[in-house]
Design an enzyme around this catalytic site. Structure first.
Site: not given
Ligand code: GLC
Length: 745
Positions: A266
């Site tokens: 993430d």
């Molecule tokens: C965010 C979310 C994830 C997302 C990523 C990119 O923090 O937790 O679901 O795909 O970052 O935006």
């Protein structure tokens, strides 16, 4: 004879030459060569620096390719409900493109509420086409974390409280996306069931709870769905960050399940270099350019798997064993996506996608209550419908966090009902209450001005006045994806409606001839006002066509067939979470992280309510139709089965109503005598069937040992104990219509 042989030989040689001459370049560039051969050929040509380069972000949503070899960079995109607008190279804010207004499909909880695998396949294919058209290689979705607490801010992005439902519904979505040469990146792996302190919270649970509740949907996505990517979650599990959690990534995902794709962190979820390198993280994506917070320019080199990794390799701290495994996985995804054999170009914002969004949204609307057949609406010519509530007009596609979208248009319920009753009835709107007047997220703006300076009293008075002479009053409220509602990085504080909506409902109930309440939310909302409404509908964030989809159901154009993917408790306290240590967790003196203890174990959702005999407002799997259905003649194919065998459980379903409709036949398994405490019933089968008025069909489920098993902590494996089992068949977890028993030998 001789002549024929010579001709045949010549033909063969010619064919061989042609085929050889067609791809005389390197194997990795040959789109029809086996993927694994392409992977090994490309890997052998890469320098160590090029390999390390592929394992980290180079911008907000891209990770490196190998320009020298003509291997493209990898483009990632949010989200689970549609293709996020293009953002600046290294910012969250959108780049201001004018050709990236997408189709906003319904929230995934809305898809789960359809209980329809065909709808999930349609969803995956449609969103996959949009991703492909936008030249994205990895779609950062679907999300399938279990709804452990109704307060979790991201329940709207997930598929409810039951692992079997989530597992069955995620597989077609993954397949549909990947048919387009786009990787589905299933998230957030794993036990990421709250937003509170999501980057500092350690989930503490035993293996039985992990394997029975929190892993099955991910396993289905990988083993049955063939997912090409998985996203590690921000939180920790048993003391290790999940973006480099050895047990989750190496032992289970890549070991037990044989996952051959990439693990993507993430954004900013990678926290420790050595763990990232050794514990199975393949691509480190980031927030700001040093992976965590604002930093000097070109800080992508600071990422944990960038210069620190190169340094460690050069110093001999690491061999290239892990590096080659990461790069093999990244190359595999590239050869399945951007460098796939058969190029296709997808489709974007086409009528078929809008229709798909509308059909999926409508199929997930849940009719919770319908006293005296208040619905479908029966409006006389020249009649009047009064809509009350902010969610009748508020555009709900914008906001909520990373699943936020920019769309060409969004039909709200007022517009949907006005279109449905044009020339027939007057459809007017009263505000009723003021909720969230925010209209922008990451510079994506709804263009609405929802400001209203009247007092709550004045707003209610105006709504009541308008309601007095209406044929129907339809209150449309709920949550709205603003902070501490259905919103990433924040959880709710309770399960009741915000903004004093209950006052409005109660005031309307005093004067309305017929009061319909539509709750639009992505999480369970308690409804102490339920007896005030003649009909109650659970609506969802239905995306671009949300208003039309809701109108389709309220007018009867679509017979509601949605079923609740989560329980709706009378109040939060009735649920399984009783202590702070369970939620939101506790942080002891000197402890670096919060500890969230899953003390409730497998007793999540209906498993808790049913096993403990706690009544709920509306049970998991509940949903009414404009028809009625009769269950009869439940049968089991044999009285007993062997551990390696199975039994067939069948039941007849008749549409005893006056209109065609769909029933979701649900099969729950009960194990009345077990050596461990087990939930009183667990969903192990469901089938959505369409029946014409008066039609009868037989539904058959095949039940094998895996549907009877629990995860045995003694042997660290699944176990089905000999003895009696019951197959409970019904229209919801709280409405078992019939059952049959059989024995496991
Ligand atoms: C965010 C979310 C994830 C997302 C990523 C990119 O923090 O937790 O679901 O795909 O970052 O935006």
């Amino acid at each position: 004879m001789k002549k024929i042989t010579i001709i045949a030989a010549a033909a063969f040689i010619l064919a061989a030459c042609c085929s050889q001459s067609k791809y005389d370049g390197p194997v990795y560039l040959n789109p029809n060569a086996p993927v694994e051969e392409r992977v090994e050929d490309a890997l052998a040509r890469m320098t160590m620096e090029e390999k390390v380069g592929m394992t980290t972000a180079q911008s907000k949503f891209s990770s490196r390719g190998v320009p020298r070899l003509g291997i493209p960079e990898v483009w990632h995109t949010d989200g689970p409900h549609g293709i996020r607008p293009e953002v600046l190279w290294d910012e969250w804010d959108q780049a201001g493109w004018t050709n990236d207004s997408c189709t906003a499909f319904p929230a995934l909880v809305n898809l789960a509420a359809t209980w329809d695998k065909e709808m999930s396949l349609l969803y995956g294919r449609s969103i996959g086409e949009e991703a492909r058209y936008r030249k994205k290689d990895i779609l950062l979705g679907p999300g399938i974390n279990i709804c452990r607490t109704p307060l979790n801010g991201r329940n709207f992005e997930y598929m409810g409280e039951d692992p079997f439902l989530a597992g069955q519904m995620v597989v077609p979505y993954v397949k549909g996306v990947q048919e387009n040469g786009v990787a589905a990146c299933v998230k957030h792996y794993a036990v990421n069931n709250q937003e509170f302190q999501r980057t500092q919270s350690n989930s503490v649970l035993d293996d039985r709870t992990l394997y029975e509740i929190y892993l099955p949907a991910f396993k289905a996505a990988v083993v049955e769905g063939g997912a090409w990517a998985i996203m590690g979650s921000y939180n920790l599990y048993n003391g290790q960050f999940n973006c480099h959690n050895k047990k989750l990534l190496c032992d289970i995902l890549k070991g037990e399940w044989g996952f051959d794709g990439v693990v993507v962190s993430d954004w900013g979820g990678c926290r420790v270099s050595e763990e990232a390198i050794l514990n199975g993280l393949d691509i480190e994506m980031g927030t700001w350019t040093n992976g965590l917070r604002g930093a000097a320019s070109d800080s992508y080199r600071n990422y944990h798997m960038a210069d620190p990794y190169l340094k460690g390799l050069r110093e001999g701290k690491y061999t290239t064993k892990e590096l080659d495994d990461k790069v093999r996985r990244i190359l595999r995804v590239i050869f399945r996506t951007s460098m796939r054999p058969e190029p296709n170009y997808g489709r974007f914002v086409c009528p078929e996608h809008y229709q798909a969004a509308r059909d999926i949204a409508a199929a997930g609307v849940v009719l919770l209550k319908n006293e005296n057949n208040t619905l479908p609406l029966d409006v006389p010519q020249g009649g009047k419908i009064v809509l009350v509530g902010e969610n009748a007009v508020k555009k709900l596609v914008v906001g909520g966090g990373s699943s936020n979208l920019k769309t060409a248009y969004e039909v709200n319920p007022l517009e949907g009902l006005q279109a449905a009753y044009e020339g027939v009835a007057e459809v007017v709107w009263e505000r009723g209450y003021v909720g969230d007047v925010g209209t922008s997220y990451n510079l994506v703006d709804t263009g609405q001005d929802l400001s209203d300076d009247r007092s709550p009293k004045q707003l209610i008075a105006a709504a009541v006045a308008a309601a007095k002479d209406a044929d129907y009053v339809i209150f449309i409220g709920g949550l709205n994806k603003s902070k501490h509602q259905d919103n990433e990085s924040t959880d709710r504080f309770d399960t009741f409606l915000p903004y004093d909506q209950q006052d409005v409902i109660e005031a309307l109930a005093e004067v309305a001839e017929k009061l319909v309440v539509v709750n639009i939310s992505g999480s369970p909302v308690s409804m102490p006002w339920a007896d005030k409404a003649d009909a109650i509908v659970q609506g969802w964030y239905g995306g671009t066509e949300s208003g039309n989809a809701l109108a389709d159901v309220l007018t009867g154009k679509v017979n509601p067939s949605g079923r609740l993917p989560f329980s709706i408790p009378f109040k939060y306290e009735d649920g399984p979470i009783k202590t702070e240590r369970q939620y939101p967790g506790i942080k002891e003196e000197g402890d670096q992280f919060w500890q969230t203890y899953y003390d409730e174990g497998v007793y999540v959702g209906y498993r808790w309510y049913d096993s403990k005999g706690v009544p709920v407002q509306f049970p998991f799997g509940h949903g009414l139709s404009y028809s009625t259905f009769e269950y009869s003649d439940a049968k089991v194919s044999k009285a007993s089965m062997k551990a390696d065998g199975s039994v067939k459980v069948s039941v007849d379903i008749k549409n005893t109503g006056s209109c065609d409709g769909a029933e979701v036949v649900q099969l729950y398994i009960a194990d009345p005598v077990a050596s461990v405490d087990r939930p009183s019933k667990e969903l192990k089968g469901f089938e959505k069937i369409w029946l014409k008025a008066g039609e009868k069909k037989t539904v058959t489920f095949e039940v094998a040992a895996d549907a009877l098993s629990f995860y045995d902590m003694e042997t660290s494996g699944w176990k089905a104990e000999a003895g009696e089992f019951q197959a409970l068949i019904g229209s919801s977890s709280g409405d078992i219509r019939t059952s049959v028993s059989f024995e496991l030998k």
